[in-house]
Design an enzyme around this catalytic site. Structure first.
Site, short mmCIF file in Angstrom:
data_model
loop_
_atom_site.label_atom_id
_atom_site.label_comp_id
_atom_site.label_asym_id
_atom_site.label_seq_id
_atom_site.Cartn_x
_atom_site.Cartn_y
_atom_site.Cartn_z
N GLU A 1 0.81 -1.21 0.00
CA GLU A 1 0.00 0.00 0.00
C GLU A 1 0.86 1.27 0.00
O GLU A 1 0.57 2.22 -0.72
CB GLU A 1 -0.91 -0.02 1.25
CG GLU A 1 -1.77 1.19 1.45
CD GLU A 1 -3.11 1.08 0.74
OE1 GLU A 1 -3.28 0.13 -0.05
OE2 GLU A 1 -3.97 1.94 0.96
N ASP A 2 1.92 1.28 0.75
CA ASP A 2 2.64 2.53 1.01
C ASP A 2 4.06 2.62 0.47
O ASP A 2 4.72 3.64 0.65
CB ASP A 2 2.71 2.78 2.53
CG ASP A 2 1.33 3.08 3.11
OD1 ASP A 2 0.44 3.47 2.32
OD2 ASP A 2 1.14 2.92 4.32
#
Ligand code: MN
Length: 714
Positions: free
Chosen positions: A76-77
């Site tokens: 996600e990051d």
């Protein structure tokens, strides 16, 4: 601050066979890729996955779940993709990380309020492994614990989402402790004033509560020992803030009136149910029970498998309080829920049968009675809570629930019929897709409409919702009907014009006579009658006959015939004048005074076989029968009329001019003149001219009279 070594040690204690190297590698991988990132608190980002891993380790989950906790934000990051995770950590970890990432995307998409139930369902429908939900809950718990670093609106949104979605999921999974903490943290951020006021009130009463609970605990321990009932411990507890607050709001009561503000809890050893009932007897012998407040959640467990005996009694000082009695096993289930099953070895009587959604949990428990190996056990943890549904988002974040296999067309009709009817295309997650594409859980579906678009009959081959199906069918039927009405109107109009009737007048009469005709045919409305004509069920001529009645119809029929005759007669004089050929050069058989024109294309002359064609405006045009245009005219046989040369053909005499161009050859002129003489025609004048290059001869011959046509020129 927690250290990775502590986390690994917790996993090792709970799972001696665990692959601890996986955890070390996951930790370094996470540290490497989150390097340089910080949280809102200013701390290194790595603290977050580490804390999440720790929560999972404390829930006694396996090393795969804990490794997923360490890696849960990497896709996600950071720039790491799922394939890399798969390559380094294997299919199982990659699968769980993917699940957590997808849930994160759902949270981003679900912006609309009051749809929490659907989002919960969607979330659970999306995951096929309960560990994904557990990692997500641990993630949310740590985020809630550190929520105060975020700006206020963000805090509000996350707290509300926690209350609406994650706390109820924790509850359904039986994870009482985690749910309680999530709720209290959310309450604190959503209603800080209420929270602080309530916390302060409880804090003021804390010495009082503690003293009271200590007295009760001592008394219970004493009585249980006397009765020789085994127990592990007696706990005293104060109800959680959020549940007190809810109760106060619901009952509009104040703090003194809440019965179960404080409670004692007796934990009996192992899983011996009889100790619980024995302990209950002791409690009821010691204090007077409040009628109607005894709850046996052991005989009838709650949906989330919570089991316990609850009773409320009047204390020595007249103060009511609650006592909960449960076994150690029951206590673990109550606190940890589904997470407790990771180490759960012993069998248990099944929960009650009604709750479909918890079928998986029941089958999970039944399953553990047969299988001892915890790895097999984990593999059996497949969630299939809502297998028949998919949940998708509108671009604004509204959740649309659809049956599995649904397409963007179903989605469009689920939003609104008009959206369905004007739908021309769809984007799923930002990409254009064919309308027959099957929607997956969590998809963001954007319907593209155009005001002029309309449904296609094709859609019926792939839509799955009855709503879409019936709307499309209805539309198609309507459309066919509209077309049929239009065709019927045109057919009737054509027929009416033959009778010099106006269709407009006819239909304007719809409330009266024409409606009567429709009714006679068994149709309620004039449109239905027109549609029937359009479908070919009714013949327009018959409909007109019925409308006019037999006498009027016959009269108009007659007039139609004579009208045609009249117009034919009128033309004859004019043609005769035009042709200057005497009154009787050409006659239409049986008709006088018809306008007659010789066709320009073939210019028939006397004696040729001829046919007449009734035109608009030019009367009868006479063609030679061999004229190639006659073939085409034959397509309208009703306009072909028989014509003939008037009078006796032999007696008429015409001057004819003949031109011939021949090779310049000896005897040619002699040949031509002899041919003319052979047909008994005399020559009035003849000229011959040789072409400048001496190759051709130009003859111009005027014949005195002829009854046979040879050719013509002007
Ligand atoms: Mn996270």
């Amino acid at each position: 601050m927690i250290r990775i070594g502590d986390v690994i040690e917790k996993v090792r204690q709970n799972h001696p066979q665990a692959d601890l190297d996986l955890l070390r590698r996951a930790y370094f991988f996470s540290a490497l890729h989150h390097r340089g990132q910080t949280r809102a608190s200013g701390e290194p980002y790595l603290i977050h996955p580490l804390e999440v891993a720790n929560i999972l380790a404390e829930l006694r989950l396996d090393e795969v779940s804990v490794a997923t906790g360490l890696l849960h934000d990497v896709v996600e990051d950071t720039l790491v993709d799922l394939d890399t995770i798969r390559q380094y950590f294997g299919e199982e970890v990659a699968h769980l990380v993917d699940g957590v990432t997808k849930i994160a995307q759902i949270s981003h998409a679900s912006r609309e309020e009051r749809q929490a139930e659907n989002v919960r369902k969607m979330l659970l429908a999306m995951v096929d492994d309960v560990r994904v939900v557990l990692v997500k809950l641990a993630d949310r718990l740590h985020n809630m614990r550190t929520l105060h670093y975020l700006p206020p609106e963000k805090r509000q949104r996350i707290a509300q989402e926690t209350l609406d979605i994650y706390a109820p999921i924790a509850h359904r999974l039986g994870m009482g402790r985690l749910r309680g903490e999530l709720e209290d943290l959310a309450f604190k951020h959503l209603h800080p004033e209420d929270y602080n006021a309530l916390a302060e009130q409880l804090e003021q009463r804390r010495p009082e509560h503690e003293a009271f609970l200590n007295r009760v605990k001592a008394r219970i321990e004493e009585k249980l020992t006397e009765a020789e009932i085994p127990f592990v411990r007696v706990e005293g507890r104060v109800k959680r803030l959020y549940s007190i607050w809810k109760k106060l709001k619901r009952q509009r009561a104040d703090l003194d009136q809440v019965y179960d503000l404080v409670a004692a809890r007796i934990i009996t050893p192992g899983n011996e149910i009889r100790h619980c009932y024995a302990a209950l007897g002791v409690i009821h012998n010691t204090w007077r029970p409040i009628p109607g407040r005894i709850k046996d959640w052991i005989a009838t467990p709650r949906d989330n498998l919570y089991q316990s005996l609850h009773t409320s009694v009047i204390g020595d000082e007249g103060q009511p309080f609650e006592v909960q009695i449960r076994t150690e096993e029951m206590h673990r289930i109550a606190e940890e829920g589904v997470a407790a099953h990771w180490k759960y070895k012993e069998g248990r009587r099944g929960a009650h049968e009604d709750d479909q959604a918890f079928q998986w949990l029941r089958s999970l428990i039944e399953w553990t009675q047969e299988v001892k190996d915890s790895r097999d056990f984990l593999e059996s943890l497949k969630l299939d809570l809502y297998p028949k549904d998919v949940y998708a988002f509108t671009p604004k974040g509204k959740v649309i629930q659809l049956p599995r296999g649904a397409t963007p067309v179903d989605f469009a009709y689920a939003i609104h019929s008009e959206v369905g009817h004007t739908c021309t295309g769809a984007r799923i997650n930002g990409r254009m897709v064919p309308l027959r594409t099957q929607i997956q859980n969590g998809d963001v579906v954007e319907i593209i409409t155009s005001p002029n678009a309309h449904p296609s009959r094709d859609w019926l081959t792939f839509v799955v919702t009855s709503r879409a199906r019936s709307r499309i069918r209805h539309w198609v039927a309507e459309q066919q009907r509209a077309e049929s009405i239009e065709i019927g109107r045109k057919l009737l109009e054509k027929e009416a014009s033959r009778f010099q009737l106006s269709i407009k007048k006819l239909l304007a009469d719809a409330d009266g006579e024409f409606k009567r005709v429709a009714n006679e045919y068994g149709y309620g409305r004039v449109e239905d009658l027109l549609a029937a004509i359009g479908y070919g069920k009714l013949v327009p001529r018959n409909v007109l006959a019925k409308y006019l009645g037999p006498e009027k119809f016959a009269e108009l029929e007659e007039r139609k015939e004579s009208k045609l005759k009249t117009s034919v007669r009128e033309g004859v004089q004019a043609v005769k004048r035009l042709m200057r050929m005497g009154d009787d050069a050409i006659a239409v058989r049986g008709v006088d005074d018809l306008l007659i024109t010789r066709a320009r294309c073939c210019n028939p002359i006397y004696g040729e076989e001829i046919v007449g064609y009734i035109t608009r405006g030019k009367g009868v045009v006479v063609h030679a029968r061999h004229c190639r245009n006659v073939q085409q005219l034959m397509a309208n046989p009703e306009r072909i009329v028989e014509v003939e040369w008037a009078g006796r053909a032999e007696s008429a005499v015409y001057p004819v001019k003949l031109v011939a161009i021949t090779e310049n050859r000896t005897g040619m002129l002699a040949g031509i003149t002899s041919a003319i003489s052979d047909i008994k025609t005399s020559i009035r004048d003849a000229r011959a001219t040789v072409s400048p290059d001496n190759r051709f001869v130009y003859y111009s011959i005027k014949k005195q009279e002829s009854n046979i046509w040879l050719g013509s020129f002007d």
